[in-house]
Write an enzyme that holds these catalytic residues in place. Sequence first.
Site, PDB file in Angstrom:
ATOM      1  N   GLU A  24       0.830  -1.202   0.000  1.00 38.68           N
ATOM      2  CA  GLU A  24       0.000   0.000   0.000  1.00 38.68           C
ATOM      3  C   GLU A  24       0.866   1.255   0.000  1.00 38.68           C
ATOM      4  O   GLU A  24       1.971   1.265   0.547  1.00 38.68           O
ATOM      5  CB  GLU A  24      -0.935  -0.012   1.214  1.00 38.68           C
ATOM      6  CG  GLU A  24      -1.961  -1.130   1.079  1.00 38.68           C
ATOM      7  CD  GLU A  24      -2.932  -1.234   2.241  1.00 38.68           C
ATOM      8  OE1 GLU A  24      -4.018  -1.804   2.031  1.00 38.68           O
ATOM      9  OE2 GLU A  24      -2.630  -0.773   3.352  1.00 38.68           O
ATOM     10  N   CYS A  50      -0.918   5.818   9.943  1.00 38.91           N
ATOM     11  CA  CYS A  50       0.303   5.149  10.387  1.00 38.91           C
ATOM     12  C   CYS A  50      -0.005   3.828  11.070  1.00 38.91           C
ATOM     13  O   CYS A  50      -0.828   3.767  11.968  1.00 38.91           O
ATOM     14  CB  CYS A  50       1.000   5.997  11.451  1.00 38.91           C
ATOM     15  SG  CYS A  50       2.290   6.988  10.821  1.00 38.91           S
ATOM     16  N   CYS A  84       6.759  -5.318  15.614  1.00 41.18           N
ATOM     17  CA  CYS A  84       6.376  -4.295  16.585  1.00 41.18           C
ATOM     18  C   CYS A  84       4.924  -4.609  16.996  1.00 41.18           C
ATOM     19  O   CYS A  84       4.073  -4.851  16.132  1.00 41.18           O
ATOM     20  CB  CYS A  84       6.481  -2.898  15.980  1.00 41.18           C
ATOM     21  SG  CYS A  84       8.166  -2.480  15.492  1.00 41.18           S
ATOM     22  N   CYS A 139       3.538   8.546   1.106  1.00 36.24           N
ATOM     23  CA  CYS A 139       4.032   7.593   2.094  1.00 36.24           C
ATOM     24  C   CYS A 139       4.154   6.251   1.368  1.00 36.24           C
ATOM     25  O   CYS A 139       3.155   5.723   0.880  1.00 36.24           O
ATOM     26  CB  CYS A 139       3.049   7.524   3.256  1.00 36.24           C
ATOM     27  SG  CYS A 139       3.468   6.262   4.473  1.00 36.24           S
ATOM     28  N   CYS A 192       6.451  -7.279   6.850  1.00 37.74           N
ATOM     29  CA  CYS A 192       7.568  -6.787   7.670  1.00 37.74           C
ATOM     30  C   CYS A 192       7.985  -7.894   8.627  1.00 37.74           C
ATOM     31  O   CYS A 192       7.167  -8.710   9.052  1.00 37.74           O
ATOM     32  CB  CYS A 192       7.150  -5.549   8.456  1.00 37.74           C
ATOM     33  SG  CYS A 192       8.531  -4.711   9.280  1.00 37.74           S
ATOM     34  N   CYS A 218       1.746  -2.580  15.459  1.00 38.84           N
ATOM     35  CA  CYS A 218       1.701  -2.243  14.039  1.00 38.84           C
ATOM     36  C   CYS A 218       0.975  -3.318  13.230  1.00 38.84           C
ATOM     37  O   CYS A 218       1.253  -4.514  13.381  1.00 38.84           O
ATOM     38  CB  CYS A 218       3.137  -2.081  13.521  1.00 38.84           C
ATOM     39  SG  CYS A 218       3.207  -1.699  11.763  1.00 38.84           S
TER      40      CYS A 218
HETATM   41  N1  SAH Z   1       9.690   0.275   9.691  1.00 38.83           N
HETATM   42  C1  SAH Z   1       9.744   1.701   9.683  1.00 38.83           C
HETATM   43  C2  SAH Z   1       8.713   2.358   8.783  1.00 38.83           C
HETATM   44  C3  SAH Z   1       7.304   1.844   8.823  1.00 38.83           C
HETATM   45  S1  SAH Z   1       6.313   2.250  10.247  1.00 38.83           S
HETATM   46  C4  SAH Z   1       9.650   2.236  11.100  1.00 38.83           C
HETATM   47  O1  SAH Z   1       9.426   1.455  12.012  1.00 38.83           O
HETATM   48  O2  SAH Z   1       9.833   3.427  11.305  1.00 38.83           O
HETATM   49  C5  SAH Z   1       6.030   3.994  10.150  1.00 38.83           C
HETATM   50  C6  SAH Z   1       5.693   4.642  11.491  1.00 38.83           C
HETATM   51  O3  SAH Z   1       4.385   4.257  11.932  1.00 38.83           O
HETATM   52  C7  SAH Z   1       6.645   4.236  12.615  1.00 38.83           C
HETATM   53  O4  SAH Z   1       7.005   5.358  13.379  1.00 38.83           O
HETATM   54  C8  SAH Z   1       5.791   3.300  13.427  1.00 38.83           C
HETATM   55  O5  SAH Z   1       6.253   3.180  14.739  1.00 38.83           O
HETATM   56  C9  SAH Z   1       4.436   3.949  13.313  1.00 38.83           C
HETATM   57  N2  SAH Z   1       3.313   3.085  13.666  1.00 38.83           N
HETATM   58  C10 SAH Z   1       3.208   1.755  13.489  1.00 38.83           C
HETATM   59  N3  SAH Z   1       2.010   1.311  13.946  1.00 38.83           N
HETATM   60  C11 SAH Z   1       1.350   2.396  14.401  1.00 38.83           C
HETATM   61  C12 SAH Z   1       0.055   2.594  14.961  1.00 38.83           C
HETATM   62  N4  SAH Z   1      -0.780   1.573  15.105  1.00 38.83           N
HETATM   63  N5  SAH Z   1      -0.299   3.863  15.303  1.00 38.83           N
HETATM   64  C13 SAH Z   1       0.551   4.898  15.116  1.00 38.83           C
HETATM   65  N6  SAH Z   1       1.763   4.769  14.583  1.00 38.83           N
HETATM   66  C14 SAH Z   1       2.172   3.532  14.240  1.00 38.83           C
END
Ligand code: SAH
Length: 346
Positions: free
Chosen positions: A93, A338, A117, A106, A113, A120
């Site tokens: 996406e 995000c 985390c 974006c 991935c 996410c």
């Molecule tokens: N792998 C990279 C880029 C992808 S995530 C990274 O970790 O930075 C992009 C951003 O979205 C990151 O800052 C991540 O922590 C944030 N993110 C992931 N899940 C989220 C959520 N459920 N709510 C808000 N931000 C989130």
Amino acid sequence: MDQKKDIRALSKDQLRDFFISQNDKAFRGNQVYEWLWQKGAHTFEDMSNISKETRKMLTENFVINHIEVDDMQQSNDGTVKNAVKLHDGLVVESVLIPTETRTTACVSSQVGCSLNCTFCATARLKKMRNLNPDEIYDQVHAIDQQSRLYQNHKLSNIVFMGMGEPLLNYANVLKAIDMITSEEGLGMSPRRITISTVGLPKMIKKLADDEVKFNLAVSLHSAIDEVRSKMMPINDTSNLAELMDSLQYWYHKTKRIITFEYVVWKSINDKQKDIDALVDYCKKVPSKVNLIEYNAIEEDGFKQANPKVIENYVRVLENNNITVNVRRSRGKDIDAACGQLANKKV
Ligand code: SAH
């Protein structure tokens, strides 16, 4: 059947050599190169100033593995989410985020991935593969066109905050950025590009050594190891001290400040000690903080902290002369915000 070669794996020189080997002019290579990158041709048939015979010969030798925007959803705040179909049928996406003054793309760097985390949505998909440079470039090219169409101006910024970890697809991401910033591609300034990472110290040092000209954002979420490890398993492999060492190295080499992305969750990092730890961490390297609104993903149990806590974060950071922005979520109604990117159709 013979697998035909992806023509965009060839450099401009290789393409020129190919035409020479076909008893054609090297210049033909330049023309085709322009079609492939700047003009974003999806097929050889699109190449209107190339003769029919040459187009036929190209079709016999190569394929163009162009992405296709399979589905486009528009949020009521103007955000557009694209389901991007790759040549092998996998889907990633990308998101267009408009504001009054700019349009940000974006983009994704991997299919799925591997970093797990806990908060996410992309982590729920296993990592399937890295994107090729052209697949990353195409996402940007497509959003640039959407921006011209819907916003009447070209794309202004790019963030690698879509699916995947860009620093685990290092070579392809850098190749894509080279093309995006090249005059033969989209001619965008690297200053308007930001890579966001979970924070991989070795790769951050490599970026600094490679003298990249784009910006770095790090998903921090906590400046206390035990707390961060619970949210981001990568912290068990590379802890906050190692991360800081690489960030100081980055700053020393590039002189560009680092953005920390930080979500404040209820009962996780909403205490005074969490704020104090963040302030101490930020003081170690020139940096600013983006407090990101949390986007809940199905029953994961996490909740955004009380707004008073977020106000407190802002006040304490500002009192310590650390720049802080509160980032409101965009495109929530279409799962484009995000951490929500995880194509529901796959
Ligand atoms: N792998 C990279 C880029 C992808 S995530 C990274 O970790 O930075 C992009 C951003 O979205 C990151 O800052 C991540 O922590 C944030 N993110 C992931 N899940 C989220 C959520 N459920 N709510 C808000 N931000 C989130």
